[in-house]
Design an enzyme around this catalytic site. Sequence first.
Site, PDB file in Angstrom:
ATOM      1  N   ARG A   1       2.468   3.851  15.619  1.00 30.02           N
ATOM      2  CA  ARG A   1       3.157   3.236  14.472  1.00 30.02           C
ATOM      3  C   ARG A   1       4.654   3.223  14.762  1.00 30.02           C
ATOM      4  O   ARG A   1       5.189   4.153  15.361  1.00 30.02           O
ATOM      5  CB  ARG A   1       2.939   4.049  13.187  1.00 30.02           C
ATOM      6  CG  ARG A   1       1.535   4.534  12.942  1.00 30.02           C
ATOM      7  CD  ARG A   1       0.566   3.456  12.550  1.00 30.02           C
ATOM      8  NE  ARG A   1       0.999   2.639  11.428  1.00 30.02           N
ATOM      9  CZ  ARG A   1       0.834   2.956  10.150  1.00 30.02           C
ATOM     10  NH1 ARG A   1       0.265   4.094   9.821  1.00 30.02           N
ATOM     11  NH2 ARG A   1       1.220   2.138   9.199  1.00 30.02           N
TER      12      ARG A   1
ATOM     13  N   PRO B   1       0.742  -1.241   0.000  1.00 30.24           N
ATOM     14  CA  PRO B   1       0.000   0.000   0.000  1.00 30.24           C
ATOM     15  C   PRO B   1       0.771   1.291   0.000  1.00 30.24           C
ATOM     16  O   PRO B   1       0.224   2.267   0.484  1.00 30.24           O
ATOM     17  CB  PRO B   1      -0.749  -0.103   1.325  1.00 30.24           C
ATOM     18  CG  PRO B   1       0.212  -0.831   2.197  1.00 30.24           C
ATOM     19  CD  PRO B   1       1.161  -1.566   1.328  1.00 30.24           C
ATOM     20  N   GLU B   2       1.944   1.412  -0.505  1.00 30.69           N
ATOM     21  CA  GLU B   2       2.464   2.771  -0.606  1.00 30.69           C
ATOM     22  C   GLU B   2       2.209   3.291  -2.008  1.00 30.69           C
ATOM     23  O   GLU B   2       1.860   2.546  -2.921  1.00 30.69           O
ATOM     24  CB  GLU B   2       3.943   2.845  -0.223  1.00 30.69           C
ATOM     25  CG  GLU B   2       4.178   2.516   1.245  1.00 30.69           C
ATOM     26  CD  GLU B   2       4.679   3.701   2.068  1.00 30.69           C
ATOM     27  OE1 GLU B   2       4.598   4.839   1.599  1.00 30.69           O
ATOM     28  OE2 GLU B   2       5.154   3.470   3.201  1.00 30.69           O
TER      29      GLU B   2
ATOM     30  N   ARG C   1      -5.394  -9.928   4.754  1.00 30.68           N
ATOM     31  CA  ARG C   1      -6.007  -9.408   5.975  1.00 30.68           C
ATOM     32  C   ARG C   1      -7.419  -8.906   5.775  1.00 30.68           C
ATOM     33  O   ARG C   1      -8.102  -8.595   6.758  1.00 30.68           O
ATOM     34  CB  ARG C   1      -5.130  -8.291   6.554  1.00 30.68           C
ATOM     35  CG  ARG C   1      -3.842  -8.826   7.141  1.00 30.68           C
ATOM     36  CD  ARG C   1      -2.947  -7.728   7.639  1.00 30.68           C
ATOM     37  NE  ARG C   1      -3.462  -7.094   8.836  1.00 30.68           N
ATOM     38  CZ  ARG C   1      -2.838  -6.111   9.470  1.00 30.68           C
ATOM     39  NH1 ARG C   1      -1.686  -5.673   9.004  1.00 30.68           N
ATOM     40  NH2 ARG C   1      -3.349  -5.583  10.533  1.00 30.68           N
TER      41      ARG C   1
ATOM     42  N   LYS D   1      -3.520   7.035  -2.116  1.00 27.11           N
ATOM     43  CA  LYS D   1      -3.537   5.586  -2.198  1.00 27.11           C
ATOM     44  C   LYS D   1      -4.920   5.050  -2.560  1.00 27.11           C
ATOM     45  O   LYS D   1      -5.159   3.855  -2.472  1.00 27.11           O
ATOM     46  CB  LYS D   1      -3.054   5.006  -0.861  1.00 27.11           C
ATOM     47  CG  LYS D   1      -1.547   5.186  -0.699  1.00 27.11           C
ATOM     48  CD  LYS D   1      -1.027   4.778   0.651  1.00 27.11           C
ATOM     49  CE  LYS D   1      -1.199   5.876   1.660  1.00 27.11           C
ATOM     50  NZ  LYS D   1      -0.484   5.599   2.923  1.00 27.11           N
TER      51      LYS D   1
END
Length: 268
Positions: free
Chosen positions: A249, A2-3, A111, A58
Amino acid sequence: MPELPEVEHAARALARATSGARIVRAKVLHPYVGRNLRKTSLRRLVGRAIARVERRGKHQLAMLDDGSMLHVHFRMTGDWVVSSREQELPRFARFVLELENGARIVLADPRALSTVEVLEPGASLATMLGPDAVSEQFDAAHLRTALARRRIAIKPALLDQSVVAGIGNIYAAEALWLARIDPRVPASRLGARDVERLVRAIRRVLSRGRDGSGRYTTAGSARLNVYDREAKRCPRCGTSIARIVQAARSTYWCPGCQVNPALRATRP
DNA sequence: AGGAGCCTGCGC
DNA sequence: GCGCAGGCTCCT
């Protein structure tokens, strides 16, 4: 995966696979992925053609020929798998699009945190997005303004998609390392030159970070200088890389060469 | 600002 | 087993 560079790659793959083709079937295979979908809206996709695909930060938007949009976000672990209708579904298939040209596009996501939703014509994304990190609108002037009144640390500020769209946890750390900025510095404390270096660093980091398949890796990657490298040597100054937690994070950084600009000013 | 939670797999 | 994960939203 996901970047931003990975999502860009994925959006292009989607565009290539769909370009103008009509949708014959759309199905969600995991309830969580369709959590924002109204029950009937998937059926509205059938018979529509995908005119083009856009990426905003994104987010991916497949624009349909009636003005509605298929909005997809991969979150942590989503990816497109493009194949044909005869082939077996890949592992972790969560959403399927079948086209009249025989193609099958599958959102695979172990996920299942990805989201798929249908936006009505004229609707816009629910999230506030700042300028895209690889667009010309994202420059030092914008970033400076956006950070001016933020008291949070620069690292979580870079992850705020309303400040700049498309930077994720890995590349936030890497960009701060490149720009030699301490991730804990309050965002508003960065000077003009720091912000300029940071913008350049972000551009550089986002322009690499991909291997031929469009994926990135962490362990074993020569491209990552600090991320996931706790206690290893900083490639620039040899100091042991530190891991801290900010806004829940992980942040990896080099205490040796990433300095607090406020301190730098008092110690020339 | 900080934390929990979403869901699942993986590495220790 | 347990803790962690590349994102984001929602809640104290």
